[in-house]
Design an enzyme around this catalytic site. Structure first.
Site, PDB file in Angstrom:
ATOM      1  N   SER A 124       0.839  -1.195   0.000  1.00 55.70           N
ATOM      2  CA  SER A 124       0.000   0.000   0.000  1.00 55.70           C
ATOM      3  C   SER A 124       0.881   1.255   0.000  1.00 55.70           C
ATOM      4  O   SER A 124       1.780   1.395   0.827  1.00 55.70           O
ATOM      5  CB  SER A 124      -0.885  -0.029   1.237  1.00 55.70           C
ATOM      6  N   GLY A 125       0.623   2.123  -0.935  1.00 56.94           N
ATOM      7  CA  GLY A 125       1.380   3.374  -1.021  1.00 56.94           C
ATOM      8  C   GLY A 125       2.625   3.259  -1.882  1.00 56.94           C
ATOM      9  O   GLY A 125       3.408   4.196  -2.001  1.00 56.94           O
ATOM     10  N   THR A 157      -1.533   2.533  -8.085  1.00 56.73           N
ATOM     11  CA  THR A 157      -2.635   3.250  -8.737  1.00 56.73           C
ATOM     12  C   THR A 157      -2.084   4.375  -9.621  1.00 56.73           C
ATOM     13  O   THR A 157      -2.560   4.577 -10.738  1.00 56.73           O
ATOM     14  CB  THR A 157      -3.584   3.802  -7.662  1.00 56.73           C
ATOM     15  N   ASN A 160      -1.348   5.278   3.203  1.00 58.39           N
ATOM     16  CA  ASN A 160      -1.466   5.993   1.934  1.00 58.39           C
ATOM     17  C   ASN A 160      -2.675   6.920   2.015  1.00 58.39           C
ATOM     18  O   ASN A 160      -3.754   6.489   2.414  1.00 58.39           O
ATOM     19  CB  ASN A 160      -1.647   4.938   0.823  1.00 58.39           C
ATOM     20  N   SER A 208      -5.455   5.493  -0.556  1.00 56.37           N
ATOM     21  CA  SER A 208      -5.291   4.046  -0.652  1.00 56.37           C
ATOM     22  C   SER A 208      -6.511   3.415  -1.332  1.00 56.37           C
ATOM     23  O   SER A 208      -7.651   3.729  -1.013  1.00 56.37           O
ATOM     24  CB  SER A 208      -5.114   3.489   0.752  1.00 56.37           C
ATOM     25  N   SER A 209      -6.225   2.550  -2.285  1.00 55.92           N
ATOM     26  CA  SER A 209      -7.323   1.854  -2.966  1.00 55.92           C
ATOM     27  C   SER A 209      -7.848   0.802  -2.009  1.00 55.92           C
ATOM     28  O   SER A 209      -7.095  -0.062  -1.563  1.00 55.92           O
ATOM     29  CB  SER A 209      -6.827   1.170  -4.229  1.00 55.92           C
ATOM     30  N   GLY A 239      -2.093  -3.813  -2.207  1.00 51.67           N
ATOM     31  CA  GLY A 239      -0.815  -4.457  -1.923  1.00 51.67           C
ATOM     32  C   GLY A 239      -0.848  -5.157  -0.589  1.00 51.67           C
ATOM     33  O   GLY A 239      -1.786  -5.021   0.192  1.00 51.67           O
ATOM     34  N   GLU A 251      -0.473  -5.978   3.064  1.00 51.75           N
ATOM     35  CA  GLU A 251      -0.758  -5.022   4.128  1.00 51.75           C
ATOM     36  C   GLU A 251      -0.494  -5.615   5.499  1.00 51.75           C
ATOM     37  O   GLU A 251      -0.950  -6.722   5.787  1.00 51.75           O
ATOM     38  CB  GLU A 251      -2.241  -4.630   4.067  1.00 51.75           C
TER      39      GLU A 251
HETATM   40  N1  LIG Z   1       5.340   7.935  -9.923  1.00 53.08           N
HETATM   41  C1  LIG Z   1       5.008   8.731  -8.917  1.00 53.08           C
HETATM   42  N2  LIG Z   1       5.422  10.014  -8.906  1.00 53.08           N
HETATM   43  C2  LIG Z   1       5.105  10.821  -7.889  1.00 53.08           C
HETATM   44  N3  LIG Z   1       4.381  10.438  -6.819  1.00 53.08           N
HETATM   45  C3  LIG Z   1       3.929   9.171  -6.774  1.00 53.08           C
HETATM   46  C4  LIG Z   1       4.212   8.263  -7.830  1.00 53.08           C
HETATM   47  N4  LIG Z   1       3.653   7.099  -7.505  1.00 53.08           N
HETATM   48  C5  LIG Z   1       3.032   7.278  -6.321  1.00 53.08           C
HETATM   49  N5  LIG Z   1       3.189   8.522  -5.882  1.00 53.08           N
HETATM   50  C6  LIG Z   1       2.680   9.099  -4.623  1.00 53.08           C
HETATM   51  O1  LIG Z   1       2.414   8.046  -3.755  1.00 53.08           O
HETATM   52  C7  LIG Z   1       1.053   8.042  -3.376  1.00 53.08           C
HETATM   53  C8  LIG Z   1       0.546   6.624  -3.250  1.00 53.08           C
HETATM   54  O2  LIG Z   1       0.503   6.034  -4.500  1.00 53.08           O
HETATM   55  P1  LIG Z   1      -0.667   5.041  -4.932  1.00 53.08           P
HETATM   56  O3  LIG Z   1      -1.967   5.542  -4.473  1.00 53.08           O
HETATM   57  O4  LIG Z   1      -0.475   4.775  -6.357  1.00 53.08           O
HETATM   58  O5  LIG Z   1      -0.280   3.781  -4.079  1.00 53.08           O
HETATM   59  P2  LIG Z   1      -0.888   2.344  -4.210  1.00 53.08           P
HETATM   60  O6  LIG Z   1       0.260   1.449  -4.485  1.00 53.08           O
HETATM   61  O7  LIG Z   1      -1.987   2.345  -5.180  1.00 53.08           O
HETATM   62  O8  LIG Z   1      -1.398   2.088  -2.765  1.00 53.08           O
HETATM   63  P3  LIG Z   1      -2.673   1.276  -2.289  1.00 53.08           P
HETATM   64  O9  LIG Z   1      -2.327  -0.146  -2.335  1.00 53.08           O
HETATM   65  O10 LIG Z   1      -2.869   1.782  -0.934  1.00 53.08           O
HETATM   66  O11 LIG Z   1      -3.777   1.657  -3.203  1.00 53.08           O
HETATM   67  C9  LIG Z   1       0.328   8.819  -4.429  1.00 53.08           C
HETATM   68  O12 LIG Z   1      -0.813   9.420  -3.931  1.00 53.08           O
HETATM   69  C10 LIG Z   1       1.377   9.835  -4.843  1.00 53.08           C
HETATM   70  O13 LIG Z   1       1.347  10.914  -3.946  1.00 53.08           O
HETATM   71 MG   LIG Z   2      -3.941   2.150  -5.089  1.00 60.02          MG
END
Ligand SMILES: Nc1ncnc2c1ncn2[C@@H]1O[C@H](COP(=O)(O)OP(=O)(O)OP(=O)(O)O)[C@@H](O)[C@H]1O
Ligand SMILES: [Mg+2]
Length: 1044
Positions: free
Chosen positions: A123-124, A128, A173, A176-177, A405, A407
């Site tokens: 997560s994070g 996404t 996050n 977070s999805s 992811g 957790e």
């Molecule tokens: N390539 C990137 N460039 C800049 N910031 C990023 C990038 N990828 C992620 N982030 C930052 O990290 C945060 C978390 O990313 P994201 O929501 O994609 O995580 P996730 O893997 O989908 O987590 P979860 O499993 O909780 O959904 C985003 O809101 C953004 O602020």
């Molecule tokens: Mg996500």
């Protein structure tokens, strides 16, 4: 199903190596495969760190992309970046999401094979974000049409809506999805995105009613309250303040600095219209969101019997309106439960706890089902209208998997259990598809090698999902069995059934030491990614996902179309127990695995650099943990275990053949043999490489680096050689070309010159011949033989004449004419002369004419007769030698109207003594006057002038002979003028006595009156002398002139 690298053949690897080769001196290596010390986790992490520090967040392990969340905007996702990766070979550019996206897209286009991109990480870690960026990449770079534009927009706009309803701020996050998402993008035969489909997995519904400290409910609630227009909120019975709603304040964190709910609301509202929501649907949807908030605020109080009673009537009113149900029915449904036993309906009241449970269950059910409805609705708007292009096979599909992811929280429950199980399944898939197939390649190439040990997590998957023995089966069993099943009985059953499993532990099963870290209501799973301790509390409830029948029924009667749609009547009549949540999830995952297995996968492994969501912080412990459980080291080890590098013989030979004289420039035999010769020449040691069936396998990167370095040096010398050869060739070609051109021009010019000369000669010969012939016949009458000659002669004479015409009348020159033109010449000469004379005459002025007239007369009279005449010729005759002012006025007065034509001072010699006296001679109209100062001494009428005598010598004496009978006359007059010729000419002309001028030799006789005669004797001497001689004559000695 084939693994991509195998499908792409060694090309991918080769290109990896090549681009990595050039980049190896830069920051870290851009492909872990090139790490010399590939087994060292520290080296691996050091490489990640080096790159992360330089903002290089992407690194490959072969064809797998490892991405580290930068937590800051790196500006590497612009349109220019997209263009850079578009259509470019995977490894030609530095590692990037876009390279993976483009590579999948191209495989889809070229091989027409469905693709999927699996994005995993905790997560994070950025899953996404990666999904969204890939979608944007396709939206920008894929071909488009009007219809496609709409699809692209809908694909992109489905994200904010799904995120609003399915994402929440968690401790890990801020966005977070809280559901799993698999999105298919469909491409038509032209490669344009034409449709899409989303599968959603297990929304974390419990969040609707409860959040951990520091977490929030789903974004949409806060967005609606922050951004919703006053009017809308009034309609929904909502206040702007989230603090008013129990469901929103459980985590005590309604506001988050990184989130702007107000702005996000606008985005979501706009997105809803893009994905085809009409106003009614939006209103219904928001009514449901609002009703969840109202439900949260429904409170109960116990009556005397301990039965729950609703105390917040206001909320019921709102709920009734928003959900389109009877208020009283809803109220009753919230505090009672209906059980059907033996066909009979039994209604029993609920206590406080049960009522709260029922309320929360309703809230979760409403929200959860609405979320599924939302996904369906989006799917309808994304659906590919295949009918529009009949005749084409249905579109190819590219799937994007963005699923929660792995957790681990302080407190892990049923949701974490499901999520982590899902990650186990994905890891299993990853192992199947990458590690195994890599090893299969060695087998297919016939390379002997020692299989790499990697942890196969199948054992954990089995622990969770195995029939009868798996955790889910046991859970289901507990849920379904009659009797008093509780979470604790479930735990006991679990302990009983799987107690010997190496990845399972409970308080009871643990040893003394570990026991301390385990609660009695907890069990621990040793996941591939690490240990997670789950609390069984709520497992049964959540798995049952029960909603009391009467609540269901109430919802079935809802007038809210969405709710009505979500709660189907068949549910009430269906006797079969619905599947439990865990089983549903298990089944949907197994379907997902099938879907993924049917496609060609690409991997993006996301890593989270720190827990603080901070940019630039590289938490080594956290990262090492992720590297470990993502199996990246294994991935790399397998990739490198046998051989770091492999390449088809043809390609290897093609690249390095210049390093060996036997293979350079061409190898005629089999590529296999060529490579054998080549590596022998290069001195590869036995252990450094292996020859497979179609490929050479090189064990260490350093071997290849050395070869590559050698090639680099060789390239230099080859380049110089090629340059030199090329230059030589080029200049020689140029020289030959110029030479050829010069020769062509020369020969052409010589030919032209020769022809000109020849024709000139021919002409000359003919001319000469004609000339000679003409010359021979020149005296004949004009005939063909001589006509040229005669013409020529005439022409040349005339041209000569034209050039040599006499310059003036005195010029007597004239070209000699040929005999034939003699007459013509004469005529021309006359003409010419006449013309000259005529034009000369035309130019003469009257004064000059008069002068010339006088000169002519003088000439007639004196030329050749008087010695001093020649001297007078060049001197001009003057009109008069005395001006009127020099003549005495008295004389003029006497003369009256007699005009004086000429006046000259003269010397008069007395008739007797020949005394010289100064006088003036005036020539008037009719007479000559001799004047002495004021006195006219003598008037001689012209009529009385009988003649004029002068000597032939050079003296200037003359005698005017006057008629004798005239008494008044005193006789002839002897005069001397310094301008004797002029004076005499004028006198003779005035008196019209030209013919009466007498030039005497020797002496002149003249009369002195009354018959007397005087004589003047002229002789020549050395100088002028005028004197009376002894003989009484006037003796004049005239000086001799040279001209005589
Ligand atoms: N390539 C990137 N460039 C800049 N910031 C990023 C990038 N990828 C992620 N982030 C930052 O990290 C945060 C978390 O990313 P994201 O929501 O994609 O995580 P996730 O893997 O989908 O987590 P979860 O499993 O909780 O959904 C985003 O809101 C953004 O602020
Ligand atoms: Mg996500």
């Amino acid at each position: 199903m084939k693994f991509r690298a195998a499908a792409a053949g060694s090309d991918g690897i080769r290109l990896t190596m090549e681009s990595a080769l050039t980049a190896r001196d830069r920051v870290g290596v851009q492909d872990f495969v090139l790490l010399e010390n590939f087994t060292s986790e520290a080296t691996f992490i050091e490489n990640l760190r080096k790159r992360f520090k330089e903002n290089l967040i992407y690194t490959y392990i072969g064809s797998v992309l490892v991405s580290v969340n930068p937590y800051k905007d790196l500006e590497i996702y612009s349109k220019q970046h997209m263009e850079r990766y578009r259509g470019v070979s995977f490894y030609e550019v530095s590692p990037h999401l876009y390279a993976i996206a483009d590579n999948s897209y191209r495989s889809l286009r070229i091989e027409r094979k469905d693709q999927c991109i699996l994005i995993s990480g905790e997560s994070g870690a950025g899953k996404t974000e990666a999904t969204k960026k890939i979608l944007q990449y396709y939206a920008v770079t894929c071909p488009a049409s009007d219809q496609v534009e709409t699809v692209k927009d809908r694909l992109l706009q489905s994200n904010p809506v799904l995120e609003a309803f399915g994402n929440a701020k968690t401790l890990r996050n801020d966005n977070s999805s809280r559901f799993g998402k698999y999105m298919d993008v469909q491409f038509d035969y032209k490669g344009a995105p034409v449709g899409g489909h989303i599968l959603n997995y297990l929304l974390e519904k419990s969040r609707v009613v409860h959040q951990n400290h520091g977490e929030r409910n789903f974004h949409i609630f806060y967005q609606l309250l922050e951004g919703g227009e006053d009017d809308l909120l009034r309609r929904l019975g909502l206040e702007k303040n989230p603090q008013q709603y129990h469901y929103l304040v459980k985590g005590q964190c309604a506001r988050v600095s990184s989130i702007s709910d107000k702005n996000d609301w606008k985005v979501v509202r706009r997105a809803l219209s893009v994905i085809n929501f009409n106003d009614n649907e939006v209103e219904d949807l928001l009514s449901i969101v609002a009703s969840v908030l109202h439900l949260g605020n429904v409170q109960f109080a116990a009556d005397e019997q301990g039965n729950a009673q609703v105390t917040t009537e206001n909320q019921i009113k709102y709920l009734a309106r928003l959900l389109g149900v009877e208020g009283s029915v809803l109220r009753e449904a919230l505090i009672h439960k209906t059980i059907i036993a033996k066909g009979e309906e039994l209604v029993s009241p609920l206590n406080l706890e049960q009522a709260a449970y029922a309320r929360d269950a309703l809230a979760k059910a409403i929200y959860g089902r609405t979320f599924s409805w939302l996904v369906n609705k989006i799917n309808k708007s994304l659906a590919y209208k295949e009918a529009e292009c009949p005749g084409w096979r249905s579109a190819t599909v590219l799937g994007l998997l963005d699923i929660y992811g792995f957790e681990v929280f302080q407190h892990n429950s049923f949701e974490q259990f499901c999520i982590n199980y899902c990650n186990e399944k994905l890891q299993q898939l990853f192992i199947e598809l990458t590690l195994k197939s890599e090893q299969e390649e060695y087998e297919s190439e016939g390379i002997a090698w020692e299989p790499v040990q990697y942890f196969n997590n199948k054992i954990i998957c089995d622990l969770v999902e195995e029939k009868f023995k798996g955790i889910i089966s046991i859970l289901d069993e507990e849920c379904l069995r009659p009797g008093d099943a509780t979470d604790m009985t479930f735990l006991e059953k679990l302990e009983e059934t799987v107690k010997n499993h190496p990845h399972f532990l409970t308080h009871k099963l643990a040893d003394q030491k570990t026991r301390k870290s385990l609660g009695r209501e907890e069990f621990r799973l040793l996941h591939y990614a690490g240990e997670v301790t789950y609390s069984v509390t709520g497992f049964l409830d959540k798995n049952n996902d029960l909603l009391f029948r009467n609540l269901k029924e109430t919802m079935c009667n809802s007038e809210n179309t969405i709710i009505n749609h979500c709660f189907e009547r068949t549910e009430l009549t269906d006797k079969k127990r619905p599947e439990t949540a865990a089983t549903q999830f298990k089944n949907s995952l197994s379907k997902l695995m099938e879907i993924l297995m049917s496609k060609e996968p690409s991997y993006i492994r996301c890593i989270k650099p720190n827990d603080a969501k901070q940019a630039g912080r590289f938490d080594e412990v956290l990262i090492r943990h992720q590297v470990k459980y993502l199996g990246l080291m294994e991935n790399l080890r397998v990739r490198r275990a046998g051989f770091a590098y492999r390449r088809k013989y043809e390609i290897f030979l093609q690249r390095y053949k210049s390093l060996c004289s036997e293979t350079w420039p061409t190898w005629e035999g089999r590529p296999h043999d060529g490579v054998a010769v080549l590596v022998k020449h290069l001195g590869y040691k036995q252990e450094e490489y292996k020859m497979g069936r179609t490929k050479i396998f090189i064990r260490f990167p350093k071997t290849l680096f050395a070869t590559e370095d050698a090639l680099e040096i060789r390239k230099q010398s080859l380049a110089t050689k090629i340059q030199a050869t090329w230059r030589g060739f080029y200049w020689r070609q140029k020289f030959l070309h110029m030479k050829h051109s010069a020769i062509t021009i020369q020969s052409w010019w010589r030919g032209t010159q020769g022809r000109r000369k020849a024709s000139k000669k021919k002409w000359a010969v003919e001319t000469i011949r004609r000339f000679i012939k003409g010359f021979i016949y020149r005296n004949y009458p004009r005939c063909s033989e001589n006509e040229y000659f005669l013409d020529y002669i005439r022409y040349s004479f005339l041209m000569n004449l034209k050039r040599n015409l006499p310059k003036n009348v005195l010029d007597k020159s004239w070209p000699t004419p040929p005999p034939s033109l003699y007459e013509v010449s004469q005529l021309l000469r006359q003409l010419c002369m006449q013309n000259m004379v005529w034009s000369y005459c035309k130019r003469i002025s009257p004064e000059w004419k008069q002068q010339l007239d006088q000169k002519v007369v003088a000439s007639e009279m004196f030329k050749g007769k008087k010695d001093n005449y020649p001297q007078s010729v060049p001197r001009l005759f003057i009109n008069t030698r005395l001006g009127t002012e020099e003549i005495n006025p008295k004389v003029l007065q006497v003369l009256g109207n007699e005009t004086i034509k000429y006046a000259v001072p003269v010397v008069k010699y007395d008739r007797k003594g020949y005394k010289a006296r100064v006088r003036q001679l005036l020539l008037a109209q009719n007479a000559i006057f001799i004047v002495e100062e004021a006195k006219i001494k003598q008037r001689i009428d012209y009529a009385n002038l009988t003649g004029i005598s002068v000597s032939s010598l050079s003296d200037s004496l003359f005698v005017l002979h006057v008629r004798f009978e005239d008494n008044k006359q005193k006789g002839d007059v002897v005069l001397q003028s310094d301008h004797v010729i002029e004076t005499l000419t004028k006198t003779a002309m005035s008196a019209d006595k030209i013919n009466n001028v007498n030039i005497s030799q020797g002496s002149i006789k003249f009369t002195i009156g009354q018959g007397k005669e005087g004589i003047i004797d002229f002789t020549s001497g050395s100088e002028l002398l005028i004197a009376k001689a002894k003989n009484g004559h006037l003796a004049v000695v005239a000086p001799r002139l040279n001209s005589r």
